[in-house]
Design an enzyme around this catalytic site. Structure first.
Site, PDB file in Angstrom:
ATOM      1  N   CYS A  80       0.859  -1.186   0.000  1.00  0.00           N
ATOM      2  CA  CYS A  80       0.000   0.000   0.000  1.00  0.00           C
ATOM      3  C   CYS A  80       0.893   1.232   0.000  1.00  0.00           C
ATOM      4  CB  CYS A  80      -0.911   0.014   1.222  1.00  0.00           C
ATOM      5  SG  CYS A  80      -1.887   1.529   1.363  1.00  0.00           S
ATOM      6  N   VAL A 120      -6.919   1.132   5.085  1.00  0.00           N
ATOM      7  CA  VAL A 120      -5.646   1.471   5.718  1.00  0.00           C
ATOM      8  C   VAL A 120      -4.968   2.534   4.855  1.00  0.00           C
ATOM      9  CG1 VAL A 120      -5.293  -0.754   6.843  1.00  0.00           C
ATOM     10  CG2 VAL A 120      -4.501  -0.435   4.487  1.00  0.00           C
ATOM     11  N   HIS A 219       5.773   1.512  -6.990  1.00  0.00           N
ATOM     12  CA  HIS A 219       4.694   0.694  -7.550  1.00  0.00           C
ATOM     13  C   HIS A 219       4.679   0.797  -9.067  1.00  0.00           C
ATOM     14  CE1 HIS A 219       1.990  -0.646  -4.121  1.00  0.00           C
ATOM     15  NE2 HIS A 219       3.035  -0.095  -3.530  1.00  0.00           N
ATOM     16  N   LYS A 269      -6.648  -4.668 -11.259  1.00  0.00           N
ATOM     17  CA  LYS A 269      -6.826  -3.521 -12.163  1.00  0.00           C
ATOM     18  C   LYS A 269      -6.382  -3.868 -13.581  1.00  0.00           C
ATOM     19  CE  LYS A 269      -6.723   0.315  -8.899  1.00  0.00           C
ATOM     20  NZ  LYS A 269      -8.134   0.672  -9.178  1.00  0.00           N
TER      21      LYS A 269
END
EC number: 2.5.1.18
Length: 272
Positions: A80, A120, A219, A269
């Protein structure tokens, strides 16, 4: 179920003469494969001020942070970028913290009580659970202003469109729809900015804007490399140097997600 990763402190360090100093160094303890690993962060500022700051921080109650658990490895931080932003802020502030890893696919009742939306990161500050990385990092900056991570308002949005254009390109099924060019345009603009104003967004010192952008660039690098066989062009040398520099920082290494988790995290995705 949540797994607790706890930060610890070391009250003294040995000097070259063999004596002990009162400088308190914050460290994070992890258990991996039965081994106990102690990682010490770098610090900034004058030595006396740094010593006083770290001594005070060492005695503080650890911040409680709820974070996504790894999808691929037990008892490991998950993927994340917004949680990593918060953890980077805490690390760069040299604050102790406890991470509670949460399986977001099977959210426990205790977690839903403090985070009704089941999202979160969420951090306990002043006995209140605070959600949203923007709100959390601003609250931490206000409560713990030293060392300052504030980014001047006129620089706060630098590189802010990179993440959305990365997602657009990642999800794209049409190589001619302009999504790749949109990402390249944002990266080129950022490269030019770093050339004139770097090495970081706020010049010589890292700031909140970097700690927000860097996890997203990580990412981008992993997901596009895996799903598109794509990487940042060598011509964007300032962006590549920026990424390499931040990705190698102690605070980043300590809070980084596994590549396997980043790939797994973006799969819906890509396939959707």
């Amino acid at each position: 179920m949540a797994v607790l990763l706890r930060t610890t402190t070391s009250a003294t360090t040995a000097t070259s003469g063999g004596s002990s100093s009162a400088t308190a160094l914050l460290a994070t303890t992890f258990r991996r494969g039965g081994r106990r690993l102690l990682l010490l962060p770098a610090t900034r500022g004058s030595a006396p001020r740094r010593a006083a700051l770290l001594t005070a921080r060492a005695s503080a109650e650890p911040l409680e942070v709820c974070a996504k658990a790894s999808l691929t490895v037990p008892d490991r931080l998950g993927d994340c970028p917004f949680t990593q932003r918060v953890l980077l802020t805490i690390e760069e502030k040299h604050l102790p913290y406890d991470i509670k890893l949460v399986d977001l696919a099977n959210k426990p009742d205790w977690f839903l009580k403090i985070s009704p939306e089941g999202k979160v990161p969420i951090v306990k500050l002043e006995e209140q659970w605070v959600a949203d990385s923007d709100v959390i990092t601003q609250a931490i900056e206000e409560k713990y202003p030293e060392p300052s991570l504030a980014t001047p308002p006129e620089k706060a949005s630098v590189g802010s469109k990179i993440f959305s254009t990365f997602i657009g390109f990642l999800k794209s099924k049409d190589p001619n729809d302009g999504t790749e060019q949109a990402l390249l345009s944002e990266l080129t603009s950022f490269d030019s900015y770093l050339k004139d104003n770097g090495p970081f967004i706020n010049g010589e010192t890292i700031s909140a804007a970097d700690l927000s952008l860097a996890p997203k660039l990580y990412h981008m690098e992993i997901a596009l490399g895996h799903y598109k066989n794509w990487s940042v062009p060598d011509s964007l040398s300032h962006v590549k140097k920026y990424m390499k520099t931040i990705f190698s920082m102690d605070s980043f290494v300590k809070t980084i997600a596994l590549q396997e988790d980043v790939i797994a995290g973006w799969r819906p995705k890509v396939m959707g």
